[in-house]
Design an enzyme around this catalytic site. Structure first.
Site, PDB file in Angstrom:
ATOM      1  N   GLY A  87      19.498  -0.174  -5.839  1.00 30.00           N
ATOM      2  CA  GLY A  87      19.697   0.632  -7.022  1.00 30.00           C
ATOM      3  C   GLY A  87      18.695   1.760  -7.115  1.00 30.00           C
ATOM      4  O   GLY A  87      19.025   2.868  -7.558  1.00 30.00           O
ATOM      5  N   GLN A 114      21.859  -2.352 -15.671  1.00 27.91           N
ATOM      6  CA  GLN A 114      21.873  -3.535 -16.521  1.00 27.91           C
ATOM      7  C   GLN A 114      23.224  -3.805 -17.165  1.00 27.91           C
ATOM      8  O   GLN A 114      23.489  -4.927 -17.587  1.00 27.91           O
ATOM      9  CB  GLN A 114      20.811  -3.390 -17.620  1.00 27.91           C
ATOM     10  CG  GLN A 114      19.382  -3.503 -17.134  1.00 27.91           C
ATOM     11  CD  GLN A 114      19.068  -4.868 -16.541  1.00 27.91           C
ATOM     12  OE1 GLN A 114      19.701  -5.876 -16.879  1.00 27.91           O
ATOM     13  NE2 GLN A 114      18.095  -4.911 -15.652  1.00 27.91           N
ATOM     14  N   ALA A 167      23.548  -4.164  -7.212  1.00 30.42           N
ATOM     15  CA  ALA A 167      24.400  -5.354  -7.131  1.00 30.42           C
ATOM     16  C   ALA A 167      23.699  -6.626  -7.591  1.00 30.42           C
ATOM     17  O   ALA A 167      24.329  -7.497  -8.203  1.00 30.42           O
ATOM     18  CB  ALA A 167      24.914  -5.531  -5.702  1.00 30.42           C
ATOM     19  N   CYS A 194      -0.840  -7.752 -20.068  1.00 30.96           N
ATOM     20  CA  CYS A 194      -1.617  -8.874 -19.536  1.00 30.96           C
ATOM     21  C   CYS A 194      -1.021  -9.425 -18.244  1.00 30.96           C
ATOM     22  O   CYS A 194      -1.670 -10.176 -17.535  1.00 30.96           O
ATOM     23  CB  CYS A 194      -1.678  -9.998 -20.566  1.00 30.96           C
ATOM     24  SG  CYS A 194      -2.218  -9.473 -22.188  1.00 30.96           S
TER      25      CYS A 194
END
Length: 460
Positions: free
Chosen positions: A69, A177, A195, A320
């Site tokens: 991607g 997404q 994919a 963090c």
């Protein structure tokens, strides 16, 4: 062990596994050759491209497969910028784009171009009118994700696409997404996806470029045809990617509704079960399977490790958990709490029992992490020590500066101030977020000999 990180990579879909194994036997030859094995491989590649194009909503000859991607995004941006170089070298993008888009923008600026990041609201969505104002006569390309990878917030793609079309600017949509969840709104000029986000194998991306978009691929030309991805295609993985995309899209209607109900439960229950939590992202206009929340006074890395020990795989945008110790650029752009950030993204097939157990385990895990860090259990009045206090948190990382602030805010009278000295980048985000959650006033940031001085005024 429940896996709750589908936004990073979804488990391999059964259809992808079947197609992958079958095409290993049938699709090993060069699809560009004219002999029998080559023709068979070529037919598999053509069928995969047709299936993927149907899901994307484009012509097969407008779509190419890439090795990831990220490569699809980079190729799309560089090709569009190169094709429209006579227009200008300006790129418009939202402030919450995937890092692949941000890196492409940085590369453009390093070569002398310019870019404009359009801000987002507290839910993480752009204002279409603000995006429209970012378009200039020299804008060569605009980029807007269909939905955010960290918060699930869906962007107003159709509205922005209409503004881009009116300005004559092509729009690249990063649909990584959302593509497996449903169609992308119309109006885009280029589209990129990956994919492994929808249950296909890793190492396959896709890039669609509409006919009529000026596009000039950068880099040496390949021998597979104009505009095609260079190199020998990973045909078994491509076939598996296309087959799984079709399968998940067929299942999406029912599965999206089921997962949305589970996420609605998490969104409602987490603030009730765990004190001092901020659920981030748009509560309505969002992906069905993803929810993100941040916990005050929690070390994000420790929280992830403890949840892993309890049997849950989740991810985080907290500083963090980052080697750079800087908060997620998405959370920063939204202006929300970053410490103790947890992203839960449910893969297809997640059960009510899995979610119920997560909600049972989470409160104790958060309480345990807070106890180890010495976080205040509750605000309690203390004898006033003066109208102003200074807290030295230099050299201490999230969430310690906020914990120290919370411990002493009750020691100044209403109207008094606490100044937190901190050199942690996350303090710029988390101290103002704490003030909003605690109904205190964040006066602002002032320069200091080391780090910054964050001034907070007590209101209650």
């Amino acid at each position: 062990m429940p896996y709750f990180d589908a936004a990073s990579s979804a488990p391999l879909h059964p259809v992808a596994r079947q197609a992958l194994l079958a095409s290993l036997d049938e699709g090993w030859a060069d699809p560009a050759r004219l002999y029998r094995e080559g023709r068979r491989a070529g037919m598999l590649l053509a069928a995969a491209r047709e299936a993927a194009a149907e899901a994307v909503g484009c012509r097969p000859d407008e779509l190419v497969f890439t090795s990831s991607g990220t490569e699809a995004v980079h190729s799309g941006i560089s090709g569009a910028l190169s094709g429209r170089r006579r227009v200008g070298r300006h790129l418009a993008l939202s402030a919450v784009e995937h890092s692949s888009v941000l890196h492409a923008a940085a590369a453009l600026e390093a070569e002398g171009g310019t870019s404009t990041e359009v801000p987002v609201d507290r839910h993480g969505a752009v204002d279409p009118s603000a995006f429209g104002r970012a378009l200039r006569p020299d804008t060569a390309l605009a980029c807007l994700q269909s939905a955010n990878h960290e918060t699930g917030t869906e962007q107003p793609v159709a509205e922005v696409a209409a503004l881009c079309a009116a300005a004559g600017v092509p729009l690249l949509v990063d649909a990584a997404q959302s593509l497996g969840r449903g169609p992308v709104p119309d109006g885009w000029s280029l589209l990129a996806a990956s994919a492994h986000k929808w249950g296909g194998p890793a190492g396959v991306g896709l890039l669609a470029v509409r006919k009529g978009v000026r596009f000039a691929p950068r880099g040496p030309a390949g021998d597979r045809g104009p505009g095609r991805a260079a190199g020998f295609p990973n045909l078994p993985a491509i076939v598996a990617a296309a087959a799984s995309l079709r399968a998940v899209r067929e299942e999406a209607g029912a599965e999206n509704a089921r997962l949305r109900a589970l996420v609605d439960r998490i969104r409602a229950e987490v603030p009730r079960l765990v004190p001092d939590v901020e659920v981030v992202g748009d509560p309505v206009r969002r992906l069905p399977h993803l929810v993100t929340f941040s916990c005050l006074y929690v070390d994000g890395e420790t929280l992830l490790h403890e949840l892993d020990r309890a049997g849950f795989s989740v991810s985080s945008g907290s500083s963090c958990t980052s080697s750079t110790l800087t908060p997620s650029h998405v959370l920063k752009a939204m202006g929300v709490l970053s410490e103790g950030n947890i992203r839960v993204s449910l893969p297809d097939g997640t059960t009510r029992e899995d979610v119920g157990r997560f909600l049972e385990v989470l409160p104790g895990v958060v309480a345990g992490v807070r106890e180890k860090l010495g976080a205040p259990a509750a605000a309690s009045p203390s004898p006033a020590r003066g109208a102003s206090l200074v807290v030295d948190a230099l050299g201490r990382r999230c969430p310690v500066p906020v914990i120290e602030l919370a411990k002493v805010i009750g020691e100044v009278p209403v109207g008094g101030t606490v100044t937190v000295l901190a050199d942690d980048e996350a303090a710029r985000l988390d101290i103002p977020a704490w003030c909003e959650m605690r109904e205190q006033e964040y006066v602002g940031e002032e320069p200091a000999d080391r780090g910054s001085a964050h001034v907070v005024r007590r209101l209650v």
